[in-house]
Design a protein around this motif. Structure first.
Motif, short mmCIF file in Angstrom:
data_model
loop_
_atom_site.label_atom_id
_atom_site.label_comp_id
_atom_site.label_asym_id
_atom_site.label_seq_id
_atom_site.Cartn_x
_atom_site.Cartn_y
_atom_site.Cartn_z
N ASP A 182 0.83 -1.20 0.00
CA ASP A 182 0.00 0.00 0.00
C ASP A 182 0.87 1.26 0.00
OD1 ASP A 182 -2.25 -1.57 0.01
OD2 ASP A 182 -2.53 -1.48 2.18
N ARG A 183 1.95 1.23 0.77
CA ARG A 183 2.83 2.40 0.81
C ARG A 183 3.51 2.62 -0.54
NH1 ARG A 183 5.52 1.02 4.82
NH2 ARG A 183 7.42 0.25 3.86
N MET A 184 3.95 1.53 -1.15
CA MET A 184 4.59 1.65 -2.47
C MET A 184 3.58 2.17 -3.51
SD MET A 184 6.84 -1.86 -2.49
CE MET A 184 7.37 -1.63 -4.18
N ARG A 185 2.35 1.67 -3.43
CA ARG A 185 1.34 2.14 -4.37
C ARG A 185 1.04 3.62 -4.15
NH1 ARG A 185 -4.07 -1.18 -4.38
NH2 ARG A 185 -4.10 -0.38 -2.25
N GLU A 187 3.12 5.84 -2.97
CA GLU A 187 4.26 6.60 -3.49
C GLU A 187 4.20 6.72 -5.01
OE1 GLU A 187 7.70 4.62 -2.06
OE2 GLU A 187 7.45 5.29 0.03
N ARG A 188 3.83 5.62 -5.66
CA ARG A 188 3.74 5.66 -7.13
C ARG A 188 2.61 6.59 -7.57
NH1 ARG A 188 7.69 3.93 -5.93
NH2 ARG A 188 8.86 2.12 -6.68
N GLU A 189 1.48 6.56 -6.86
CA GLU A 189 0.38 7.46 -7.20
C GLU A 189 0.79 8.92 -6.99
OE1 GLU A 189 -2.89 6.19 -4.85
OE2 GLU A 189 -3.38 4.47 -6.14
N ARG A 190 1.55 9.17 -5.92
CA ARG A 190 2.01 10.55 -5.69
C ARG A 190 2.95 10.99 -6.81
NH1 ARG A 190 6.51 12.39 -3.88
NH2 ARG A 190 7.21 10.34 -3.20
N GLU A 191 3.85 10.10 -7.20
CA GLU A 191 4.75 10.43 -8.31
C GLU A 191 3.97 10.66 -9.60
OE1 GLU A 191 7.56 7.31 -8.57
OE2 GLU A 191 8.57 7.81 -6.67
N ALA A 192 2.94 9.81 -9.84
CA ALA A 192 2.13 9.99 -11.04
C ALA A 192 1.38 11.32 -11.00
CB ALA A 192 1.14 8.83 -11.19
N THR A 193 0.87 11.69 -9.82
CA THR A 193 0.18 12.98 -9.69
C THR A 193 1.12 14.14 -9.95
OG1 THR A 193 -1.34 11.99 -8.06
CG2 THR A 193 -1.18 14.41 -8.13
N ASP A 194 2.34 14.04 -9.42
CA ASP A 194 3.33 15.09 -9.67
C ASP A 194 3.66 15.20 -11.16
OD1 ASP A 194 3.38 15.57 -6.98
OD2 ASP A 194 5.20 14.40 -6.59
N GLU A 195 3.80 14.04 -11.81
CA GLU A 195 4.10 14.06 -13.24
C GLU A 195 2.96 14.68 -14.04
OE1 GLU A 195 6.79 13.36 -14.88
OE2 GLU A 195 7.93 12.79 -13.11
N ARG A 196 1.73 14.31 -13.67
CA ARG A 196 0.58 14.90 -14.36
C ARG A 196 0.51 16.41 -14.13
NH1 ARG A 196 -2.09 9.93 -13.01
NH2 ARG A 196 -2.75 10.80 -11.02
N ALA A 197 0.79 16.84 -12.90
CA ALA A 197 0.76 18.27 -12.61
C ALA A 197 1.82 19.01 -13.42
CB ALA A 197 0.98 18.51 -11.11
N ARG A 198 3.02 18.43 -13.49
CA ARG A 198 4.06 19.06 -14.30
C ARG A 198 3.68 19.06 -15.78
NH1 ARG A 198 7.62 16.69 -10.38
NH2 ARG A 198 7.69 14.73 -11.53
N GLY A 199 3.03 17.98 -16.23
CA GLY A 199 2.59 17.93 -17.63
C GLY A 199 1.52 18.98 -17.92
N ASN A 200 0.57 19.12 -16.98
CA ASN A 200 -0.48 20.13 -17.17
C ASN A 200 0.12 21.54 -17.17
OD1 ASN A 200 -2.53 18.23 -17.30
ND2 ASN A 200 -2.86 18.24 -15.08
N GLU A 201 1.10 21.77 -16.30
CA GLU A 201 1.75 23.09 -16.26
C GLU A 201 2.46 23.37 -17.59
OE1 GLU A 201 5.16 25.45 -13.64
OE2 GLU A 201 4.56 23.40 -13.14
N ALA A 202 3.16 22.37 -18.10
CA ALA A 202 3.84 22.55 -19.39
C ALA A 202 2.82 22.78 -20.51
CB ALA A 202 4.71 21.34 -19.69
N ALA A 203 1.68 22.04 -20.44
CA ALA A 203 0.64 22.21 -21.46
C ALA A 203 0.04 23.61 -21.39
CB ALA A 203 -0.45 21.16 -21.27
N GLN A 204 -0.16 24.11 -20.18
CA GLN A 204 -0.68 25.47 -20.04
C GLN A 204 0.28 26.50 -20.63
OE1 GLN A 204 -3.57 26.56 -19.08
NE2 GLN A 204 -4.45 24.62 -18.40
#
Length: 311
Positions: A182-185, A187-204
């Motif tokens: 559960d902790r690993m999952r 962490e991976r979800e947090r990393e995925a959220t960060d990546e999506r946020a950075r992607g959205n920022e770049a898209a903006q």
């Protein structure tokens, strides 16, 4: 007959004594000659050797490299992430005299029990000084070397030389697997959220740059269109002015037709205005225009004669 009966048992006893006084040391073994439990001789070279029958006894130990599986143990690294470690060691008896003094009659079984204790203690000490990521990474080879080096000194007290220590497996305790997963999952979800946020920022940023480029291009196009339209209007007005100067009557006729076309365009087919409005000058017939001109001439002539009459 009596002599042969006496000699035969003596020969048998002598052969038995000789046989019991001779022993063979295999090339894979080392031997100790004990007398009343005390070591009196050490036989390390292969071949025949002798001992005193009934008084001395021979104890042999394996001279090959031996392997010992350490019982799985639980360790706690620096990040408090418990791990179950399964290891094994390879060792060799290098000093049979010290080995005998250390383990006594227990032999290899007693030595391996003490070796287990040494290896487990060193494994806990070394693995407890690093994080779990270091244990699970390629750095584990250096950790195994540290465990071996730490155990060598204590093992020499047993007359044993530790050649190698290996970690066979490093697993999580069964009760911690679910929580760790559960902790690993998470962490991976947090990393995925960060990546999506950075992607959205770049898209903006890209979208804003594109919108600004569109506005700039449209503004430039409109400016150029207005300039072109102004230049065209100027040329048109110049042409109209030139045409008006050449034939004012035709120009007035053309402007009247344009006014008629715009006024009567679409469903607008009804207009209410004075009959003598100048708007319909070019819609009147030539005859109507002539009659109106003749009818207006007597009126003008009468108006001209009235002052002479008064004279």
């Amino acid at each position: 007959m009596r002599k042969s009966t006496f000699i035969l048992p003596v020969i048998v006893v002598l052969v038995a004594v000789i046989m019991s006084s001779v022993f063979i040391v295999d090339e894979r073994e080392k031997a100790l000659v004990l007398q009343f439990g005390r070591v009196v001789a050490i036989k390390e070279d292969p071949g025949l050797a002798f001992k005193i029958p009934l008084i001395q006894q021979v104890v042999k130990y394996d001279d090959r490299i031996l392997s010992r599986d350490v019982q799985p143990l639980e360790v706690t690294p620096l990040d408090d992430r418990r791990l179950v470690v399964d290891a094994f060691a390879r060792y060799r008896i290098v000093d049979v005299n010290r080995f005998r003094q250390a383990v006594g009659a227990g032999g290899i079984a007693a030595a391996e029990t003490r070796l287990d204790s040494i290896l487990r203690s060193q494994t806990r000490e070394v693995l407890g000084s690093v994080s779990s990521n270091d244990i699970l990474s390629s750095d584990r080879a250096a950790l195994m070397l540290r465990i071996r080096d730490g155990a060598i000194g204590e093992a020499r007290g047993l007359g044993v030389d530790i050649i190698d220590v290996r970690l066979k497996s490093t697993d999580l305790p069964s009760q911690n697997l679910s929580a760790t997963f559960d902790r690993m999952r998470a962490e991976r979800e947090r990393e995925a959220t960060d990546e999506r946020a950075r992607g959205n920022e770049a898209a903006q940023r890209v979208r804003a740059q594109a919108d600004r480029t569109v506005v700039e291009l449209v503004s430039d196009a409109k400016r150029e269109a207005e300039i072109t339209r102004g230049e065209a209007d100027a040329k048109r007005n110049a042409i109209f002015a030139q045409a008006f100067g050449r034939d004012p009557e035709f120009f007035e006729f053309y402007r009247s037709l344009t006014a008629y076309s715009r006024a009567l365009k679409g469903t607008n087919s009804t207009m209410v205005m004075s009959p003598d409005s100048e708007f319909f000058n070019y819609l009147k017939s030539a005859e109507g225009a002539g009659k109106s001109a003749l009818s207006s001439q007597p009126a003008q002539r009468t108006q001209r004669e009235q002052p002479g009459t008064s004279e």
